[in-house]
Design a protein around this motif. Structure first.
Motif, PDB file in Angstrom:
ATOM      1  N   CYS A 125       0.830  -1.205   0.000  1.00  0.00           N
ATOM      2  CA  CYS A 125       0.000   0.000   0.000  1.00  0.00           C
ATOM      3  C   CYS A 125       0.868   1.259   0.000  1.00  0.00           C
ATOM      4  CB  CYS A 125      -0.917  -0.010   1.214  1.00  0.00           C
ATOM      5  SG  CYS A 125      -1.733  -1.599   1.452  1.00  0.00           S
ATOM      6  N   SER A 127       0.356   3.769  -3.029  1.00  0.00           N
ATOM      7  CA  SER A 127      -0.378   4.810  -3.775  1.00  0.00           C
ATOM      8  C   SER A 127      -1.490   5.434  -2.948  1.00  0.00           C
ATOM      9  CB  SER A 127      -0.998   4.219  -5.044  1.00  0.00           C
ATOM     10  OG  SER A 127      -0.002   3.665  -5.839  1.00  0.00           O
ATOM     11  N   GLU A 128      -1.671   6.727  -3.179  1.00  0.00           N
ATOM     12  CA  GLU A 128      -2.726   7.491  -2.498  1.00  0.00           C
ATOM     13  C   GLU A 128      -3.443   8.349  -3.529  1.00  0.00           C
ATOM     14  OE1 GLU A 128      -0.977   9.782   0.651  1.00  0.00           O
ATOM     15  OE2 GLU A 128      -0.378   7.987   1.774  1.00  0.00           O
ATOM     16  N   GLN A 138       3.534  11.292   0.324  1.00  0.00           N
ATOM     17  CA  GLN A 138       2.608  10.525   1.176  1.00  0.00           C
ATOM     18  C   GLN A 138       1.849  11.441   2.136  1.00  0.00           C
ATOM     19  OE1 GLN A 138       2.464   6.729   1.435  1.00  0.00           O
ATOM     20  NE2 GLN A 138       3.120   7.217  -0.633  1.00  0.00           N
ATOM     21  N   THR A 140      -0.726   9.923   4.102  1.00  0.00           N
ATOM     22  CA  THR A 140      -1.072   9.056   5.233  1.00  0.00           C
ATOM     23  C   THR A 140      -0.034   9.285   6.330  1.00  0.00           C
ATOM     24  OG1 THR A 140      -2.079   7.422   3.793  1.00  0.00           O
ATOM     25  CG2 THR A 140      -1.393   6.635   5.958  1.00  0.00           C
ATOM     26  N   LYS A 155      -5.436   5.010   1.161  1.00  0.00           N
ATOM     27  CA  LYS A 155      -4.628   4.434   0.070  1.00  0.00           C
ATOM     28  C   LYS A 155      -5.561   4.120  -1.100  1.00  0.00           C
ATOM     29  CE  LYS A 155      -0.686   4.512   2.175  1.00  0.00           C
ATOM     30  NZ  LYS A 155       0.469   5.245   1.650  1.00  0.00           N
ATOM     31  N   ILE A 158      -5.394  -0.375  -4.481  1.00  0.00           N
ATOM     32  CA  ILE A 158      -4.562  -1.399  -3.851  1.00  0.00           C
ATOM     33  C   ILE A 158      -4.964  -2.793  -4.351  1.00  0.00           C
ATOM     34  CG2 ILE A 158      -3.799  -2.401  -1.648  1.00  0.00           C
ATOM     35  CD1 ILE A 158      -2.854   0.569  -2.267  1.00  0.00           C
ATOM     36  N   VAL A 169       2.102  -1.142   4.610  1.00  0.00           N
ATOM     37  CA  VAL A 169       1.573   0.221   4.424  1.00  0.00           C
ATOM     38  C   VAL A 169       2.680   1.249   4.652  1.00  0.00           C
ATOM     39  CG1 VAL A 169      -0.164   1.882   5.223  1.00  0.00           C
ATOM     40  CG2 VAL A 169      -0.681  -0.564   5.273  1.00  0.00           C
ATOM     41  N   SER A 212      -9.801   0.896  -2.493  1.00  0.00           N
ATOM     42  CA  SER A 212      -9.220   1.951  -1.662  1.00  0.00           C
ATOM     43  C   SER A 212      -9.269   1.443  -0.210  1.00  0.00           C
ATOM     44  CB  SER A 212     -10.010   3.254  -1.812  1.00  0.00           C
ATOM     45  OG  SER A 212     -11.359   3.032  -1.489  1.00  0.00           O
TER      46      SER A 212
END
Ligand code: CAA
Length: 380
Positions: A125, A127-128, A138, A140, A155, A158, A169, A212
């Motif tokens: 995980c 990509s956002e 990032q 997150t 995210k 996924i 993550v 997601s």
């Protein structure tokens, strides 16, 4: 096949993967593409045959094979069902490899063993919503709270998003440090505050599940951080170097599968009083497709060999992924063209392969990102 001398073991892995794909995947592949049903039973069988932890040491439940065996198997599986290829690639290269290389002993005992044995699968995980190609951005967050980190964020896209049990993550713990503030964590599906979001309705690889994910005050024990504080971005990049090799092999499989269907069709279908294979216009297409595939195979095997011999394979895997994914798109477009009207409908497989090929130019670093990586290596 190439100047690569494959061993008896390599050939037997290739044959085992081919037989599995023909027997277990081919019968339901069109239906799963339509319904988007995850191939749960097939993935279980793949795991029981050792294909989900191929490169992991037997000490941690894996098959102890080399990267060449892995790319050979990935090609065979993806020839028939590329969506199964991505499940296999994420688990082998992004999850198991990352944990075996960088996890501590307790993490390997608890998480790597079941993942390598294929009794469960993992997800990666990074990509956002606002951090795809620009992975350092990032949003997150993982705030250090003593014994645990508090994870918050979202995210996107996924793979294995719902079917996974364990998730690696990446999250930002200290934005003042940029990418050196990012950490990588092992998150369990049942941790409170971890929510699985919407399933994506995708163009291709439709039987794989892409979701997601939301983290709302998820308490992740400190013992679940992978590596030292701030190691998360390096972890993601090094792991992706191997992941890109898996995707190169997936793209290669899509292309070589489309060529096989096209060869068979060209032998059977008649036009203007002769089979398609007797028309020079079709022969030229087949010749170009086969040449591109062979070049992609050589680049992929070369990168795998560099990895197996512990040499730097960053540039080689980026080249293999770039080239194999580009030619997978070209070859599958030609395969549809050779099949004509039949190529545009679902029964003949090649239209699915054309849709499946597209993602290989996008995930685990777009073609443009691969060019950036290659250029940076050249200019170093
Ligand atoms: N291997 C090892 N290290 C790497 C690396 C690589 N391929 N690429 C970058 N790094 C290192 C750099 O050496 C640098 O380290 P130091 O600070 O120690 O020198 C650090 O990472 C930052 O690199 P850059 O300064 O080059 O950072 P950047 O922001 O300019 O570029 C990038 C970084 C290469 C573009 C990176 O953001 C990237 O790879 N983006 C693509 C992300 C991606 O592939 N996402 C795929 C999502 S996962 C997925 O798709 C899985 C799935 O479900 C199928």
């Amino acid at each position: 096949m190439s100047y690569f001398e494959l061993s008896e073991e390599h050939y037997s892995v290739q044959v085992a993967a081919r037989e599995f794909a023909q027997k277990e995947l081919l019968p339901g592949v069109i239906e799963r593409d339509n319904s988007q049903n995850f191939p749960t039973e097939q993935i279980k069988k793949l795991g029981s045959l050792g294909f989900l932890g191929m490169m992991v040491s037997p000490r941690y439940g894996g098959s102890g094979l080399d990267t060449i065996s892995y790319v050979l198997a990935m090609e065979e599986i993806s020839k028939i069902e590329a969506a199964v290829g991505v499940v296999m690639s994420v688990n082998n290269s992004l999850v198991c490899w990352g944990l075996e290389q960088f996890g501590d002993e307790a993490q390997k005992e608890k998480y790597l063993i079941p993942l390598a044995q294929g009794t469960c699968i993992g997800a990666f995980c990074l990509s956002e919503p606002e951090a795809g190609s620009d992975a350092t951005a990032q949003k997150t967050t993982a705030i250090d709270c003593g014994d645990y980190y508090l994870l918050n964020g979202t995210k996107n896209w996924i793979s294995n998003g719902h079917s996974a049990t364990y998730y690696l993550v990446m999250a930002q713990s200290d934005s003042s440090k940029g990418h050196k503030g990012i950490n990588a964590f092992i998150v369990e599906k049942n941790m409170p505050g971890f929510v699985i979001g919407k399933k994506e309705d995708k163009m291709g690889i439709r039987s794989s599940d892409t979701h997601s994910l939301m983290f709302q005050d998820v308490k992740v024990p400190k013992s679940n951080r992978i590596g030292a504080e701030g190691f998360g971005f390096t972890f993601a990049m090094q792991t992706l170097n191997g992941g890109r090799l898996g995707i190169a092999a997936q793209a290669l499989g899509i292309a070589s599968g489309a060529l096989e269907y096209s060869l068979n069709y060209a032998k059977e279908r008649k036009a203007f009083g002769k089979t398609l294979q007797e028309h020079q216009s079709i022969q030229f297409k087949l010749a170009e497709m086969a040449t591109k595939i062979e070049a992609a195979r050589l680049l992929t095997l070369k990168a795998a060999q560099l990895k197996d011999t512990h040499k730097d394979y960053t540039q080689a895997s980026a080249m293999a992924k770039l080239f194999a994914s580009e030619i997978a798109m070209e070859v599958t477009i030609e395969a549809v063209q050779i099949h004509g009207g039949y190529g545009y409908v679902k029964d003949y497989h090649v239209e699915r392969m054309m849709r499946d090929a597209k993602i290989t130019q996008i995930y685990e670093g777009t073609s443009e990102i691969q060019k950036m990586i290659i250029a940076r290596q050249l200019l170093k």
